[in-house]
Write a protein that holds these residues in place. Structure first.
Motif, PDB file in Angstrom:
ATOM      1  N   ARG A 324      -4.311  -1.860   7.819  1.00  0.00           N
ATOM      2  CA  ARG A 324      -5.106  -1.115   6.840  1.00  0.00           C
ATOM      3  C   ARG A 324      -5.412   0.301   7.316  1.00  0.00           C
ATOM      4  N   ALA A 325      -5.750   0.475   8.583  1.00  0.00           N
ATOM      5  CA  ALA A 325      -6.112   1.799   9.076  1.00  0.00           C
ATOM      6  C   ALA A 325      -4.962   2.776   8.930  1.00  0.00           C
ATOM      7  N   HIS A 326      -3.745   2.342   9.245  1.00  0.00           N
ATOM      8  CA  HIS A 326      -2.600   3.253   9.162  1.00  0.00           C
ATOM      9  C   HIS A 326      -2.182   3.493   7.713  1.00  0.00           C
ATOM     10  N   ARG A 327      -2.389   2.502   6.837  1.00  0.00           N
ATOM     11  CA  ARG A 327      -2.143   2.749   5.404  1.00  0.00           C
ATOM     12  C   ARG A 327      -3.100   3.809   4.894  1.00  0.00           C
ATOM     13  N   ILE A 328      -4.382   3.674   5.228  1.00  0.00           N
ATOM     14  CA  ILE A 328      -5.380   4.648   4.788  1.00  0.00           C
ATOM     15  C   ILE A 328      -5.065   6.023   5.363  1.00  0.00           C
ATOM     16  N   HIS A 329      -4.660   6.060   6.622  1.00  0.00           N
ATOM     17  CA  HIS A 329      -4.285   7.326   7.268  1.00  0.00           C
ATOM     18  C   HIS A 329      -3.220   8.062   6.463  1.00  0.00           C
ATOM     19  N   ALA A 377      -4.739  12.503  12.675  1.00  0.00           N
ATOM     20  CA  ALA A 377      -5.071  13.354  11.537  1.00  0.00           C
ATOM     21  C   ALA A 377      -4.534  14.764  11.744  1.00  0.00           C
ATOM     22  N   THR A 378      -4.116  15.395  10.638  1.00  0.00           N
ATOM     23  CA  THR A 378      -3.676  16.790  10.678  1.00  0.00           C
ATOM     24  C   THR A 378      -4.856  17.682  10.308  1.00  0.00           C
ATOM     25  N   PRO A 379      -5.366  18.505  11.217  1.00  0.00           N
ATOM     26  CA  PRO A 379      -6.505  19.357  10.860  1.00  0.00           C
ATOM     27  C   PRO A 379      -6.165  20.296   9.702  1.00  0.00           C
ATOM     28  N   SER A 380      -7.018  20.348   8.689  1.00  0.00           N
ATOM     29  CA  SER A 380      -6.792  21.267   7.580  1.00  0.00           C
ATOM     30  C   SER A 380      -6.855  22.711   8.034  1.00  0.00           C
ATOM     31  N   SER A 381      -7.521  22.965   9.166  1.00  0.00           N
ATOM     32  CA  SER A 381      -7.658  24.327   9.669  1.00  0.00           C
ATOM     33  C   SER A 381      -6.333  24.921  10.121  1.00  0.00           C
ATOM     34  N   MET A 382      -5.259  24.118  10.141  1.00  0.00           N
ATOM     35  CA  MET A 382      -3.944  24.663  10.450  1.00  0.00           C
ATOM     36  C   MET A 382      -3.483  25.617   9.352  1.00  0.00           C
ATOM     37  N   LEU A 383      -4.115  25.520   8.176  1.00  0.00           N
ATOM     38  CA  LEU A 383      -3.824  26.423   7.073  1.00  0.00           C
ATOM     39  C   LEU A 383      -5.116  27.138   6.687  1.00  0.00           C
ATOM     40  N   PRO A 384      -5.045  28.339   6.065  1.00  0.00           N
ATOM     41  CA  PRO A 384      -6.253  29.088   5.713  1.00  0.00           C
ATOM     42  C   PRO A 384      -7.161  28.278   4.787  1.00  0.00           C
ATOM     43  N   TYR A 385      -8.460  28.461   4.963  1.00  0.00           N
ATOM     44  CA  TYR A 385      -9.405  27.734   4.129  1.00  0.00           C
ATOM     45  C   TYR A 385     -10.729  28.468   4.072  1.00  0.00           C
ATOM     46  N   THR A 386     -11.582  27.985   3.135  1.00  0.00           N
ATOM     47  CA  THR A 386     -12.959  28.433   3.065  1.00  0.00           C
ATOM     48  C   THR A 386     -13.838  27.200   2.992  1.00  0.00           C
ATOM     49  N   ALA A 387     -14.912  27.165   3.755  1.00  0.00           N
ATOM     50  CA  ALA A 387     -15.807  26.017   3.719  1.00  0.00           C
ATOM     51  C   ALA A 387     -16.351  25.836   2.315  1.00  0.00           C
ATOM     52  N   ALA A 388     -16.560  24.589   1.913  1.00  0.00           N
ATOM     53  CA  ALA A 388     -16.953  24.305   0.538  1.00  0.00           C
ATOM     54  C   ALA A 388     -18.218  23.470   0.481  1.00  0.00           C
ATOM     55  N   ALA A 389     -18.826  23.509  -0.685  1.00  0.00           N
ATOM     56  CA  ALA A 389     -20.056  22.745  -0.896  1.00  0.00           C
ATOM     57  C   ALA A 389     -19.727  21.307  -1.266  1.00  0.00           C
ATOM     58  N   ASP A 390     -20.752  20.460  -1.252  1.00  0.00           N
ATOM     59  CA  ASP A 390     -20.548  19.060  -1.604  1.00  0.00           C
ATOM     60  C   ASP A 390     -20.260  18.942  -3.093  1.00  0.00           C
ATOM     61  N   PRO A 391     -19.180  18.259  -3.475  1.00  0.00           N
ATOM     62  CA  PRO A 391     -18.844  18.144  -4.881  1.00  0.00           C
ATOM     63  C   PRO A 391     -19.737  17.148  -5.621  1.00  0.00           C
ATOM     64  N   GLY A 392     -19.721  17.242  -6.952  1.00  0.00           N
ATOM     65  CA  GLY A 392     -20.485  16.312  -7.776  1.00  0.00           C
ATOM     66  C   GLY A 392     -19.603  15.722  -8.859  1.00  0.00           C
ATOM     67  N   MET A 393     -20.222  15.050  -9.825  1.00  0.00           N
ATOM     68  CA  MET A 393     -19.425  14.471 -10.887  1.00  0.00           C
ATOM     69  C   MET A 393     -20.227  14.303 -12.163  1.00  0.00           C
ATOM     70  N   HIS A 394     -19.788  14.947 -13.226  1.00  0.00           N
ATOM     71  CA  HIS A 394     -20.545  14.915 -14.469  1.00  0.00           C
ATOM     72  C   HIS A 394     -19.564  15.014 -15.632  1.00  0.00           C
TER      73      HIS A 394
END
Length: 584
Positions: A324-329, A377-394
């Protein structure tokens, strides 16, 4: 009011940056990729060709809406008439999530000829849109104008979309399908706890607008538990829509009141914005996975592209042979890469040339797959990014299959909870705040934490990118109608639901299953309590994942059809007690 029926001209060449990325992922070698982008499929699954379930099933987030759909089916309507009834009723009883002041996206399959089509009733930017209205003096995003009041509202698409469904796919007059919503708005209903809590949470914003106070804070307070709540202004607006079709909303009395209210409060709508709104029919995305065909939403939805890209990546792994862990990975890493592309390349296909043929190509997926490490895990920081806020749902979603086998998945929204909180006086219409779904400032996150580029910048008449992912899953033995609200988590929730369905789970199990989510940035895995057993969670942490507890998830609604037994099943998410999945 005019409508447009057209198929998009999909881009045939990738940008220089995307080609470079693909080359890097493939180890620098040259690669060809197939021109196998979105298509409108019409072939029925083998066991479905002449089969009719003989019964109907609806799953929605509110029992009033499900019952409204069943009422219209009992009058002789089909799934598409029922969709009009469900959506319009949700506008009355679940305004915190959707309504006629917002928009929707739908994927449908017509049983008679197997036609599959995507209905785009997404909101559009007004002609006078100006990005400067959404900036503070220091150039940073102005969250207030992006989320609250009339400047945050796009031109609504839902009323035109409902009229379009009734005219082109329904069996009943529009007035018959709108009748339940009109009756409930006029006679009243008892608001559920989620609506009462939403009004209380946003009371300060609602108090900024007199018509919003009159509707949602009668006597200065949210509706009391057990009290009947009536909405006569929306009832009248729905009556005009029923009598005159889309012109009843986009021209005449309602349109005049909408424009007057918006402009009086500092907005920039015009009568031409409303009169010029067009529903678009587009070819859905279709992708094959493990013997099933997934029919899903194309741009201006980002969801279908992301789901297809993830499934194309996963298709190269034998997930059944892994723990399960490697499937989720592997699923998380596929999510990470799809959201990276989501942020950079997608927008309104009528304004932006996107490299969809490449993004949806199995050869592109091959390259992405090669970049996934087997146990790290592949760090997302390997590509450019901007920190983001916590998402919601409505947002809200509902699924329908009727007795003849017609199928429709509809995801509808006003964006944030209670949209812009702005009600246009005399109409009962709560306006959306979908302008925040544009990349108002390139590279800066919206309220859901999603990043954007110039491809999703606001322009007059342009449709903002959406995560809505209404989908059909078509197989020889089983089929499903599936979708969910949830902001940026819509995409991953629908993906996990599709995988669960293909694994043989029931509608009830799919709607109830625990969830996880990764959206490239922030670089973490949002997890629902109990989704991973302790051993799996520890294994994922050792691989380098940060597991971030998340309390709120979207309310999935699923209908399944077993072709072997010719039975239907419908399930509403147990996270929303007032929801109802019902077979009739």
């Amino acid at each position: 009011m005019t409508f447009s029926r057209r198929r998009p001209a999909w881009g045939r060449s990738a940008s220089r940056g995307l080609a470079l990325l693909l080359g890097l992922l493939l180890g620098g070698s040259a690669a060809a990729f197939a021109a196998d982008g979105p298509r409108a499929a019409t072939a029925a699954a083998p066991s479905q060709a002449a089969q009719k379930p003989g019964r109907a099933a609806i799953a929605s987030a509110n029992f009033h809406a499900t019952n409204a759909g069943l009422e219209v089916l009992a009058r002789g309507g089909n799934a598409f008439d029922a969709a009009v009834a469900v959506a319009s009723t949700l506008s009355v009883v679940e305004p915190e999530s959707s309504g006629i002041g917002g928009g929707f996206m739908a994927v449908l399959r017509r049983a008679g000829d197997g036609r599959e089509v995507f209905i785009d009733a997404r909101e559009t930017a007004p002609a006078a849109v100006d990005s400067k209205d959404y900036l503070k003096p220091d150039g940073t995003p102005n969250r207030d104008t992006a989320l609250n009041g009339p400047l945050s509202a796009g031109i609504p698409g839902e009323p035109a979309g409902l009229a379009w469904l009734a005219k082109h796919y329904g069996k009943l007059p529009l007035k018959d399908s709108l009748a339940p919503a009109i009756r409930i708005a006029r006679d009243g209903f008892e608001p559920d706890s989620r609506l009462r809590e939403a009004i209380a949470d946003r009371a300060d914003d609602l108090r900024r607008w007199p018509a919003s106070v009159a509707k949602y804070l009668p006597g200065g307070k949210p509706p009391a538990e057990g009290a009947a709540w009536r909405d006569p202004d929306q009832a009248h607006t729905l009556e005009l829509l029923a009598e005159r079709g889309a012109d009843g909303f986009y021209r005449g009395e309602v349109a005049q009141k909408l424009v007057a209210a918006v402009r009086a409060a500092g907005g920039n709508w015009s009568a031409a914005d409303l009169a010029g709104y067009q529903v678009k029919e587009r070819a859905p995305i279709s992708v094959d996975y493990r013997g099933y065909r997934i029919v899903t939403a194309p741009p201006p939805s980002s969801g279908g592209v992301a789901v297809a890209e993830i499934l194309n990546i996963l298709r190269g792994f034998d997930l059944g042979k892994l723990d399960r862990a490697h499937r989720i990975h592997l699923v998380i890493e596929a999510m990470r890469r799809a959201f990276r592309d989501h942020n950079d390349y997608l927008g309104d296909p009528d304004f932006v040339k996107m490299p969809l043929e490449m993004l949806l190509s199995p050869y592109y997926a091959d390259g992405l797959r090669q970049s996934i490490l087997p146990d790290k895990a592949t760090p997302s920081s390997m590509l450019p990014y901007t920190a983001a806020a916590d998402p919601g749902m409505h947002t809200t979603h509902f699924s329908i299959i009727d007795k003849d086998g017609n199928m429709i998945a509809v995801t509808s929204t006003v964006n944030y909870t209670l949209g812009s909180t702005f009600v246009a006086a005399g109409t009962g219409v709560l306006l959306n705040d979908e302008m925040d779904d544009f990349a108002l400032v390139a590279g800066k996150p919206n309220v859901y934490g999603l990043l954007g580029s110039e491809a999703n910048a606001p322009k007059p008449g342009k449709r903002m990118l959406s995560s809505m992912t209404p989908s059909l899953v078509i197989g020889a033995d089983r089929s499903a109608v599936i979708g969910s609200p949830g902001g940026s988590t819509i995409i991953t929730q629908v993906l996990e639901g599709i995988l669960a369905f293909i694994d043989g789970k029931s509608a009830t199990a799919i709607a109830a299953q625990k969830r996880f989510h990764h959206q490239f940035m922030p670089d973490r895995v949002d997890v629902e309590e109990g989704v991973f057993d302790p051993a799996t969670a520890e294994s994922l942490k050792r691989m380098g994942y940060e597991l971030h507890p998340r309390q709120s998830w979207g309310f999935m609604n699923v209908v399944t059809w077993d072709h072997k037994t010719n039975t239907l099943d419908a399930a509403s998410d147990p996270r929303r007690p007032s929801g109802l999945g019902k077979v009739q």
